[in-house]
Design a protein around this motif. Structure first.
Motif, mmCIF file in Angstrom:
data_model
loop_
_atom_site.group_PDB
_atom_site.id
_atom_site.type_symbol
_atom_site.label_atom_id
_atom_site.label_comp_id
_atom_site.label_asym_id
_atom_site.label_seq_id
_atom_site.Cartn_x
_atom_site.Cartn_y
_atom_site.Cartn_z
ATOM 1 N N ILE A 1 46.175 62.169 19.357
ATOM 2 C CA ILE A 1 45.968 61.021 18.471
ATOM 3 C C ILE A 1 47.045 60.968 17.397
ATOM 4 C CG2 ILE A 1 44.431 60.148 16.656
ATOM 5 C CD1 ILE A 1 42.081 60.962 18.450
ATOM 6 N N GLU B 1 50.289 59.577 18.642
ATOM 7 C CA GLU B 1 50.259 58.122 18.798
ATOM 8 C C GLU B 1 50.250 57.408 17.452
ATOM 9 O OE1 GLU B 1 47.346 54.666 20.723
ATOM 10 O OE2 GLU B 1 47.129 56.756 21.373
ATOM 11 N N PRO C 1 36.829 52.501 14.681
ATOM 12 C CA PRO C 1 36.638 52.602 16.135
ATOM 13 C C PRO C 1 36.819 54.027 16.636
ATOM 14 C CG PRO C 1 38.010 50.710 15.600
ATOM 15 C CD PRO C 1 37.856 51.502 14.329
ATOM 16 N N ARG C 2 35.928 54.446 17.531
ATOM 17 C CA ARG C 2 36.011 55.744 18.189
ATOM 18 C C ARG C 2 36.513 55.528 19.607
ATOM 19 N NH1 ARG C 2 30.421 56.674 18.532
ATOM 20 N NH2 ARG C 2 30.141 54.597 17.668
ATOM 21 N N GLY C 3 37.454 56.360 20.033
ATOM 22 C CA GLY C 3 37.982 56.227 21.387
ATOM 23 C C GLY C 3 39.064 55.188 21.534
ATOM 24 N N ASP C 4 39.547 54.630 20.428
ATOM 25 C CA ASP C 4 40.618 53.629 20.455
ATOM 26 C C ASP C 4 41.550 53.935 19.290
ATOM 27 O OD1 ASP C 4 42.278 51.405 20.341
ATOM 28 O OD2 ASP C 4 40.684 49.973 20.789
ATOM 29 N N THR C 5 42.552 54.769 19.542
ATOM 30 C CA THR C 5 43.422 55.228 18.462
ATOM 31 C C THR C 5 44.149 54.082 17.785
ATOM 32 O OG1 THR C 5 43.741 57.368 19.538
ATOM 33 C CG2 THR C 5 45.384 56.722 17.903
ATOM 34 N N ALA C 6 44.664 53.146 18.571
ATOM 35 C CA ALA C 6 45.413 52.034 17.988
ATOM 36 C C ALA C 6 44.545 51.243 17.024
ATOM 37 C CB ALA C 6 45.947 51.129 19.094
ATOM 38 N N ALA C 7 43.291 51.001 17.406
ATOM 39 C CA ALA C 7 42.389 50.249 16.533
ATOM 40 C C ALA C 7 42.048 51.043 15.283
ATOM 41 C CB ALA C 7 41.121 49.878 17.292
ATOM 42 N N ASP D 1 44.919 50.866 12.962
ATOM 43 C CA ASP D 1 44.958 49.552 12.328
ATOM 44 C C ASP D 1 44.035 49.469 11.118
ATOM 45 O OD1 ASP D 1 46.859 48.617 14.072
ATOM 46 O OD2 ASP D 1 45.441 47.546 15.369
#
Length: 292
Positions: free
Chosen positions: A21, A24, A103-109, A112
């Motif tokens: 994470i 990224e 959000p969990r499981g969505d690094t980009a989100a 953000d």
């Protein structure tokens, strides 16, 4: 506007997910114009010292790459400061991420959310000299945690499951003395929990209805349960419907002292210490970045 962000990384979170994470997140944050530092403590004490240094240097945000345990480490230094807590979830429980709508499981989100900079000021709870953000467990769940920590094997969730089965075999009521804003109660219970927020343990909504910014603690007591009742009630904790159990009691206070022989309390999933403990609310103690 450029901000200075320090990433506090737990390399072991999520079996190495924390490192992935972070890899990224860093370029995404820099592309958004932020200065990014990489912080990695060898243990909890060093990680806390690194966060203290960030506060002293006026870093805008410490973004924790990890779970509730790593957040627990960070808030010991962030409490009462001007440095904000951001979160990139990489743990197993991630209740703080639930609180903050990250959000969990969505690094980009999740990144953000940090970039967006939407801010909220929340309370913390303090047990002795230790701050916590989620829930202090001082009943059956704490007993299970203590047994699991004494076990060398197996690793992971199975160790907790086996500890739960072992404690169910010897389940008995716990005698408590509670002092709720100065009013003493003596009672027997299976569960006593003190919540700053509504859930712990990966979404167990034990202190359903707790608010992060109301200047109050939520104390939940569940009267003695049989083995069958406890097993039947457990799934209701994920929905918050245990509040309808006839043995459920809920108090909102500014301070509570919990005393019981032989019980060691846990908060944010971390070992806090043996009872008795006094827990106080610390209003408006932490600036956090939230999803909405």
């Amino acid at each position: 506007m450029s901000r200075r962000i320090a990433l506090l990384i737990n390399p072991s979170s999520g079996r190495g997910q924390g490192m992935r994470i972070a890899a990224e997140a860093v370029p995404r944050l820099r592309d958004a114009g932020h200065e990014v530092e990489d912080l990695r403590g060898r243990d909890a004490d060093e990680a806390r010292d690194l966060v203290h240094d960030c506060v002293e240097r006026g870093i805008d945000t410490v973004a924790v790459v990890g779970g509730d345990g790593m957040v627990h480490v960070a808030i010991q230094a962030l409490a009462g400061s001007g440095t904000r807590l951001g979160l990139l979830p990489a743990g197993t429980g991630n209740d703080v991420a639930r609180y903050l709508d990250v959000p969990r499981g969505d690094t980009a989100a999740a990144v953000d959310v940090v970039i967006g900079g939407r801010e909220r000021t929340i309370d913390l709870a303090r047990a002795g000299a230790t701050y916590f953000l989620t829930v202090l467990a001082a009943g059956f769940d704490a007993v299970v945690n203590e047994r699991a920590n004494r076990m060398r094997r197996p690793r992971g969730q199975m160790r907790y499951n086996l500890a739960t089965l072992a404690e169910l075999r010897t389940l008995r009521p716990i005698d408590y003395v509670l002092e709720l804003d100065g009013e003493e109660q003596r009672l027997a219970a299976t569960v006593v929990a003190v919540g700053n927020g509504p859930s712990f343990g990966g979404g167990l909504r034990i202190t359903e209805g707790a608010e992060l910014d109301d200047g109050l603690l939520d104390v939940v007591v569940i009267e003695p349960l049989s083995r069958r009742e406890l097993v039947r009630t457990y799934p209701k904790l994920f929905r918050g419907t245990h509040v309808h159990h006839p043995g459920y009691h809920h108090h909102r206070v500014r301070s509570v002292t919990v005393a019981a022989a032989g019980i060691t309390a846990y908060a944010d999933g971390e070992r806090i210490g043996p009872l008795p403990l006094t827990v106080d609310v610390v209003p408006a103690a932490l600036r956090v970045l939230v999803g909405r």
